[in-house]
Design a protein around this motif. Structure first.
Motif, PDB file in Angstrom:
ATOM      1  N   GLY A  39       0.783  -1.226   0.000  1.00 19.02           N
ATOM      2  CA  GLY A  39       0.000   0.000   0.000  1.00 19.02           C
ATOM      3  C   GLY A  39       0.815   1.275   0.000  1.00 19.02           C
ATOM      4  O   GLY A  39       0.308   2.339   0.394  1.00 19.02           O
ATOM      5  N   MET A  40       2.058   1.215  -0.432  1.00 17.19           N
ATOM      6  CA  MET A  40       2.920   2.402  -0.467  1.00 17.19           C
ATOM      7  C   MET A  40       2.754   3.104  -1.809  1.00 17.19           C
ATOM      8  O   MET A  40       3.129   2.545  -2.855  1.00 17.19           O
ATOM      9  N   PRO A  41       2.198   4.317  -1.838  1.00 14.71           N
ATOM     10  CA  PRO A  41       1.889   5.008  -3.102  1.00 14.71           C
ATOM     11  C   PRO A  41       3.100   5.185  -4.021  1.00 14.71           C
ATOM     12  O   PRO A  41       2.991   5.000  -5.238  1.00 14.71           O
ATOM     13  N   PHE A  42       4.242   5.566  -3.448  1.00 17.47           N
ATOM     14  CA  PHE A  42       5.424   5.780  -4.288  1.00 17.47           C
ATOM     15  C   PHE A  42       5.793   4.511  -5.045  1.00 17.47           C
ATOM     16  O   PHE A  42       6.092   4.549  -6.251  1.00 17.47           O
ATOM     17  N   TYR A  43       5.772   3.384  -4.369  1.00 17.18           N
ATOM     18  CA  TYR A  43       6.173   2.118  -4.996  1.00 17.18           C
ATOM     19  C   TYR A  43       5.076   1.574  -5.914  1.00 17.18           C
ATOM     20  O   TYR A  43       5.366   0.796  -6.824  1.00 17.18           O
ATOM     21  N   GLN A  44       3.852   2.012  -5.690  1.00 13.91           N
ATOM     22  CA  GLN A  44       2.792   1.699  -6.658  1.00 13.91           C
ATOM     23  C   GLN A  44       3.045   2.445  -7.968  1.00 13.91           C
ATOM     24  O   GLN A  44       2.823   1.903  -9.056  1.00 13.91           O
ATOM     25  N   LEU A  45       3.548   3.694  -7.840  1.00  6.54           N
ATOM     26  CA  LEU A  45       3.890   4.472  -9.039  1.00  6.54           C
ATOM     27  C   LEU A  45       5.067   3.842  -9.781  1.00  6.54           C
ATOM     28  O   LEU A  45       5.017   3.678 -11.008  1.00  6.54           O
ATOM     29  N   THR A  46       6.118   3.456  -9.039  1.00  9.16           N
ATOM     30  CA  THR A  46       7.270   2.838  -9.702  1.00  9.16           C
ATOM     31  C   THR A  46       6.890   1.499 -10.315  1.00  9.16           C
ATOM     32  O   THR A  46       7.415   1.116 -11.376  1.00  9.16           O
ATOM     33  N   MET A  47       5.956   0.793  -9.683  1.00  5.41           N
ATOM     34  CA  MET A  47       5.478  -0.462 -10.254  1.00  5.41           C
ATOM     35  C   MET A  47       4.766  -0.213 -11.572  1.00  5.41           C
ATOM     36  O   MET A  47       4.971  -0.940 -12.564  1.00  5.41           O
ATOM     37  N   ALA A  48       3.952   0.828 -11.613  1.00  4.39           N
ATOM     38  CA  ALA A  48       3.239   1.174 -12.837  1.00  4.39           C
ATOM     39  C   ALA A  48       4.218   1.548 -13.948  1.00  4.39           C
ATOM     40  O   ALA A  48       4.035   1.164 -15.120  1.00  4.39           O
ATOM     41  N   LEU A  49       5.274   2.265 -13.586  1.00  2.00           N
ATOM     42  CA  LEU A  49       6.286   2.655 -14.583  1.00  2.00           C
ATOM     43  C   LEU A  49       7.026   1.433 -15.115  1.00  2.00           C
ATOM     44  O   LEU A  49       7.319   1.344 -16.322  1.00  2.00           O
TER      45      LEU A  49
END
Length: 392
Positions: free
Chosen positions: A321-331
């Motif tokens: 549930g960490m937003p930053f790592y959700q963004l890096t995952m999407a990238l």
């Protein structure tokens, strides 16, 4: 668990980022402060040294006449240039075509033992102080030899590498686009490496040595060009880079053909690293060790290893549930999605060449795993079926 996963993720990011981007930035900055003044003055013809140009060819009947004509047109005094062509194992008309040219010395053996065996055999006949190696499927620019030999006025120079250029097309497939962009960046790194100290590994398409520094590699050596050039630097000589001496060739005909070449090079990379392990000692080799580890070793070891670890650790962190790592995952998903799209369109000619970069990057790193497997199993023969090249 979270802290360990964070360490793996960020350590991987640092290593991969440094290997493919960071080192280029650092060596560029270093070159601004430590740039060497290379000898660039061209020599008059009467002062030019004797040179041997050695071309290894295997079943090149379709292109060998063009290679010969290109070689004969080079701007270098004919009485100072020995032309050696070696065609071990060729079963087509390549040797017969070469025999038509009286000013070329042909070395042919019916037995095929691989390029390095052929080169070792012919090097015993080289009597000139400088030897230049190039491939049969490349064309050299007119001043290539003159631009190479001028560096040997500096006694600290043990070898000179020319530049490899991939014939560019307005529209290209994944192999042509990826290989072309890769070699443009690689040429930039070689130039900066040489300005700081020395290049770390010559490409076999065009490089030269002081003949006295040639050492016969073992006949199971896979990437002899890399090994030979690193052995010269290990002796304390620098290896210069000359972008105005270039070898032009077409890209691999397809990613399948480029894959064969990449896997072979990767297997050869592990073999060479094992034989050159002493170069990892910065207390003995200083800046050369830094360049060797940064430019070569990390590409063949830690960078490919960490790519899947970065992805897997990112998945775990994203599900926390960490937003930053959700963004890096999407990238990451977007990047590998582009790589998959490149796979689907790999044989299509596309004008936006950067489109194939993610796919070529993925193929390049995946080939390291297959190359390591071949090396460990001893399955990569020094005799290999060359990759087919695209038509010009």
């Amino acid at each position: 668990m979270v802290s360990m996963t964070l360490v793996i993720f960020w350590l991987g990011i640092l290593i991969v980022g440094y290997t493919y981007v960071g080192y280029g930035m650092i060596i560029y900055i270093f070159s601004k402060f430590t740039r060497r003044t290379n000898v660039v003055a061209s020599l008059p013809d009467e002062q030019l040294p004797m040179v041997t140009l050695l071309v290894a060819a295997y079943n090149e009947a379709d292109i060998i006449r063009g290679k010969i004509e290109n070689t004969l047109s080079l701007d270098y005094p004919k009485d100072k240039l020995e032309l050696f062509f070696v065609t071990d194992g060729s079963t087509d008309q390549t040797p017969d075509i070469i025999k038509e040219y009286s000013n070329i010395q042909l070395f042919h053996s019916f037995e095929r033992k691989g390029k390095i065996h052929a080169v070792n055999r012919v090097m015993k006949q080289v009597k000139t102080p400088i030897v230049i190696f190039c491939d049969a499927n490349t064309d050299l620019n007119d001043l290539a030899i003159k631009n190479i030999v001028r560096h040997y006025q500096d006694k600290t120079i043990g070898g000179v590498a020319g530049e490899k250029r991939i014939l560019s097309k307005d529209k290209d497939n994944a192999s042509g686009s990826g290989e072309g962009l890769y070699w443009k960046y690689e040429s930039f790194l070689k130039k900066k490496d040489a300005e700081v100290y020395s290049i770390v590994g010559a490409a076999g398409e065009l490089f030269s040595l002081r003949t006295e520094l040639f050492e016969e590699p073992t006949e199971n050596m896979i990437i002899e060009d890399f090994y030979l050039s690193m052995r010269v630097t290990a002796k304390g000589f620098r290896f210069a880079y000359e972008p105005d001496a270039f070898a032009i060739e077409t890209a691999s005909a397809s990613v399948k053909e480029e894959w064969k070449r990449k896997v072979r090079i990767s297997a050869g990379g592990f073999q060479a690293m094992a034989k050159l392990s002493y170069l990892l000692n910065p207390f003995r080799y200083g800046i050369l060790s830094f360049q060797y580890i940064s430019h070569r070793v990390l590409r063949w070891t830690l960078a490919p290893l960490f790519l899947p670890l970065i992805f897997l650790s990112n998945v775990w962190l994203a599900f926390q549930g960490m937003p930053f790592y959700q963004l890096t995952m999407a990238l990451q998903i977007f990047f590998y999605g582009l790589a998959f799209a490149g796979y689907l369109l790999r044989d299509k000619n596309i004008s936006i060449k950067g489109f194939f970069v993610p796919y070529y990057f993925a193929v390049m790193n995946l080939s390291v795993y297959f190359g390591l497997s071949r090396y460990l199993r001893g399955k990569q023969s020094v005799v290999w079926e060359k990759a087919k090249r695209a038509t010009a």
